[in-house]
Write a protein that holds these residues in place. Structure first.
Motif, PDB file in Angstrom:
ATOM      1  N   GLN A  28       0.843  -1.200   0.000  1.00  0.00           N
ATOM      2  CA  GLN A  28       0.000   0.000   0.000  1.00  0.00           C
ATOM      3  C   GLN A  28       0.878   1.250   0.000  1.00  0.00           C
ATOM      4  O   GLN A  28       1.766   1.408   0.837  1.00  0.00           O
ATOM      5  N   LYS A  34      -6.374   8.755  -1.926  1.00  0.00           N
ATOM      6  CA  LYS A  34      -6.395   7.560  -2.793  1.00  0.00           C
ATOM      7  C   LYS A  34      -5.786   7.817  -4.175  1.00  0.00           C
ATOM      8  O   LYS A  34      -5.438   8.942  -4.501  1.00  0.00           O
ATOM      9  N   THR A  41      -7.170   7.899   3.340  1.00  0.00           N
ATOM     10  CA  THR A  41      -6.762   6.486   3.382  1.00  0.00           C
ATOM     11  C   THR A  41      -6.506   6.032   4.810  1.00  0.00           C
ATOM     12  O   THR A  41      -6.000   4.945   5.039  1.00  0.00           O
ATOM     13  N   ASP A 140      -6.786  -0.615  -4.897  1.00  0.00           N
ATOM     14  CA  ASP A 140      -7.250  -1.704  -4.042  1.00  0.00           C
ATOM     15  C   ASP A 140      -8.771  -1.806  -4.178  1.00  0.00           C
ATOM     16  O   ASP A 140      -9.421  -0.873  -4.628  1.00  0.00           O
ATOM     17  N   ARG A 159     -11.452   1.069   1.724  1.00  0.00           N
ATOM     18  CA  ARG A 159     -10.192   0.708   1.068  1.00  0.00           C
ATOM     19  C   ARG A 159     -10.281   0.835  -0.460  1.00  0.00           C
ATOM     20  O   ARG A 159      -9.261   0.831  -1.150  1.00  0.00           O
ATOM     21  N   LEU A 164      -2.090   0.913  -4.578  1.00  0.00           N
ATOM     22  CA  LEU A 164      -1.188  -0.201  -4.283  1.00  0.00           C
ATOM     23  C   LEU A 164      -0.062  -0.210  -5.306  1.00  0.00           C
ATOM     24  O   LEU A 164      -0.259   0.177  -6.456  1.00  0.00           O
ATOM     25  N   CYS A 196       5.957   3.013   1.698  1.00  0.00           N
ATOM     26  CA  CYS A 196       4.984   2.032   2.198  1.00  0.00           C
ATOM     27  C   CYS A 196       5.379   1.747   3.634  1.00  0.00           C
ATOM     28  O   CYS A 196       6.559   1.533   3.915  1.00  0.00           O
ATOM     29  N   SER A 204      -0.985  -3.569   4.916  1.00  0.00           N
ATOM     30  CA  SER A 204      -0.247  -2.693   3.991  1.00  0.00           C
ATOM     31  C   SER A 204       0.718  -3.457   3.108  1.00  0.00           C
ATOM     32  O   SER A 204       1.269  -2.908   2.163  1.00  0.00           O
TER      33      SER A 204
END
Ligand code: ADP
Ligand code: MG
Length: 487
Positions: A28, A34, A41, A140, A159, A164, A196, A204
């Motif tokens: 993630q 997003k 997020t 995601d 989500r 990602l 990340c 994640s």
């Protein structure tokens, strides 16, 4: 540190099999909003409170690419020493599922943003390079919740649309232990970069694990099975071990392995077939007409490159070259960014060798024991550095330092204060030590005579006695010198 094995061989009767593993890691992207919308997020919010009309796929809503996420993906690519593609394309990957309101996932298929790269693994028998096939950006999906109600399934779209990075390795991994080191290294690099957070409990970082087996020494790849969405390193390792053995058993029975997607049941410790492998054409990939191809300039990339922090491999090399650390010590100290920060804070004002030993030895033992992260260390870098300076300048002995270290654990106490309060300063005055030593020799006349007549082992006895009488405070080096003269 690691007794990790690079080799994982399964033996059956006369045959030896090797396991081949390739990982598709879903990481993630660290970003407040997003990939194609401005929704938050933040982890752990009430269900469906972070869902914009774009994320819920209302008709007519248009995605807008989040530049920050693009930068994060490119930075990660640079960290993986990978080729950055100046032109990449977002495709629609079509499938139906309740937690996917669009009916397709926006992903990158033919033209990912990052191409081939590599990750170096530090294994006990040396370094190993694992190839990276690609890194692409994708959204995601939401989350279906099946266990809240016996009749209904609930959907949480918080989500949905979160960015990602899918990082696809080449089939270069050969054992569960290599997978362990690979995931940790990948996580370490991304945490250094801030791209990340690698938090596996919060999902994640998770991976699809591709496993095949082949006769040892063979160059051909066997048919693989893909174990979907495994969210802990332990489970990845267990799944690989189970799956490899299952495949070997099939081959030994003269059966064929079907390429399929499987699930790992963590309770039963087994993988189960989920569906036979779908092909890319089942998804009807096509370029998303709502999004232009993503083009980045050389300047855009160069600017990101110039802001890349020192990464674990480079830091390790510097620690070895500049501070003379062993590869083992350096590997441990750079393994995560917080540990390396702590170490570098300590050595700002104190001896590197002592700092290395105290951090890897005493401090890690305490952290392990109390199950704490280095960021939760009961002793601050500042106070550990003070303790090391007290040893270095001879104020206290290494032995007393251990006592003080224990006392420091209670509320990060200042070691200088402890030394003062408890009168733990090392006795380094030769006069005072001579007096002590005379007394000890006097009280052990017979042993002194034995020593003089050749029983040299008794020297240690005398050192011990002097240390005891001084309450551990005598300077051991001076005690040795004076004792030698006096005996
Ligand atoms: P897909 O997207 O259909 O899963 P990819 O070509 O992207 O297929 O490959 C996915 C992963 O499978 C990659 O990490 C690759 O290294 C791995 N892989 C490919 N062939 C094998 C094999 N024979 N054994 C183990 N892993 C494999
Ligand atoms: Mg796959």
């Amino acid at each position: 540190m690691n007794k990790n094995k690079s080799e994982f061989i399964i033996s059956r009767k006369d045959n030896q099999y090797e396991v081949v593993i390739g990982l598709e890691v879903h990481a993630q992207v660290t970003s407040d909003s997003k990939l194609f919308s401005t929704s938050s997020t933040k982890f752990g919010a009430e269900p469906n409170t972070q869902v914009s009309l774009v994320d819920a796929a209302f008709p007519g809503m248009l995605p807008v690419i989040n530049e920050f996420c693009v930068k994060q993906a490119i930075k990660t690519g640079i960290g993986l020493k990978a080729k950055i593609n100046k032109r990449s394309v977002f495709d629609r990957k079509n499938y139906f599922y309740a937690d996917l309101p669009q009916g397709y996932q926006i992903s990158q298929f033919k033209h990912p943003i990052v191409g081939e790269g590599k990750v170096i693994l530090d294994m006990p028998d040396g370094q190993k390079e694992v190839g990276i096939e690609r890194l692409h950006l994708e959204q995601d999906a939401g989350k279906s919740i099946h266990d809240l109600d016996p009749q209904n399934t609930f959907v949480d779209l918080n989500r949905s649309g979160v960015a990602l990075m899918e990082i696809v390795s080449k089939p270069d991994l050969r054992s569960p232990d290599e997978v362990n080191v690979y995931i940790k290294k990948l996580r370490s690099i991304m945490r250094y970069l801030g791209t990340c957070d690698g938090n596996m409990q919060e999902g994640s970082l998770r991976a699809d694990v591709n496993v095949s087996v082949r006769t040892k020494g063979s160059k051909d790849l066997g048919t693989r099975c893909e174990i979907k969405n495994v969210n802990s390193i332990k489970f990845m390792q267990m799944a690989i071990e189970y799956e490899a053995n299952r495949q070997v058993d099939l081959i030994e029975d003269g059966k064929k392995i079907d390429q399929e997607t499987r699930l790992f049941d963590t309770k039963k410790n087994e993988t189960r077939s989920m569906r036979s492998k779908e092909d890319a054409h089942d998804y009807r990939y096509f370029p998303d007409p709502d999004l232009l191809p993503l083009e980045v300039s050389d300047e855009f990339i160069t600017k990101l490159e110039s802001n890349i922090p020192e990464l674990p491999d480079e830091k390790k090399k510097r620690f070895i070259d500049k501070f003379n650390l062993s590869p083992y010590e350096a590997t441990i100290l750079v393994s995560d960014i917080e540990t390396s920060k702590y170490f570098e804070d300590v050595i700002k004002n104190s001896d590197v060798k002592l700092a290395t030993n105290w951090i890897i030895g005493e401090l890690f033992a305490v952290l392990n024991d109390k199950n704490l992260e280095i960021t939760q260390s009961p002793i601050s870098a500042k106070n550990l550095s003070k303790l090391i300076n007290l040893i270095k300048d001879g104020t206290i002995s290494g032995k007393i330092a251990k006592t003080i270290f224990e006392l420091m654990l209670d509320g990060d106490k200042d070691p200088q204060k402890i030394v003062k309060e408890k009168g733990l300063k090392q006795e380094s005055d030769p006069k005072a030590l001579e007096a002590l030593i005379d007394k000890v020799i006097d009280n052990n006349r017979e042993k002194a005579i034995e020593y003089k007549s050749g029983k040299e082992k008794l020297f240690g006895f005398f050192v011990g006695q002097v240390m005891k009488v001084s309450g551990g405070k005598a300077n051991p080096q001076l005690v040795n010198e004076i004792l030698k003269k006096k005996l």
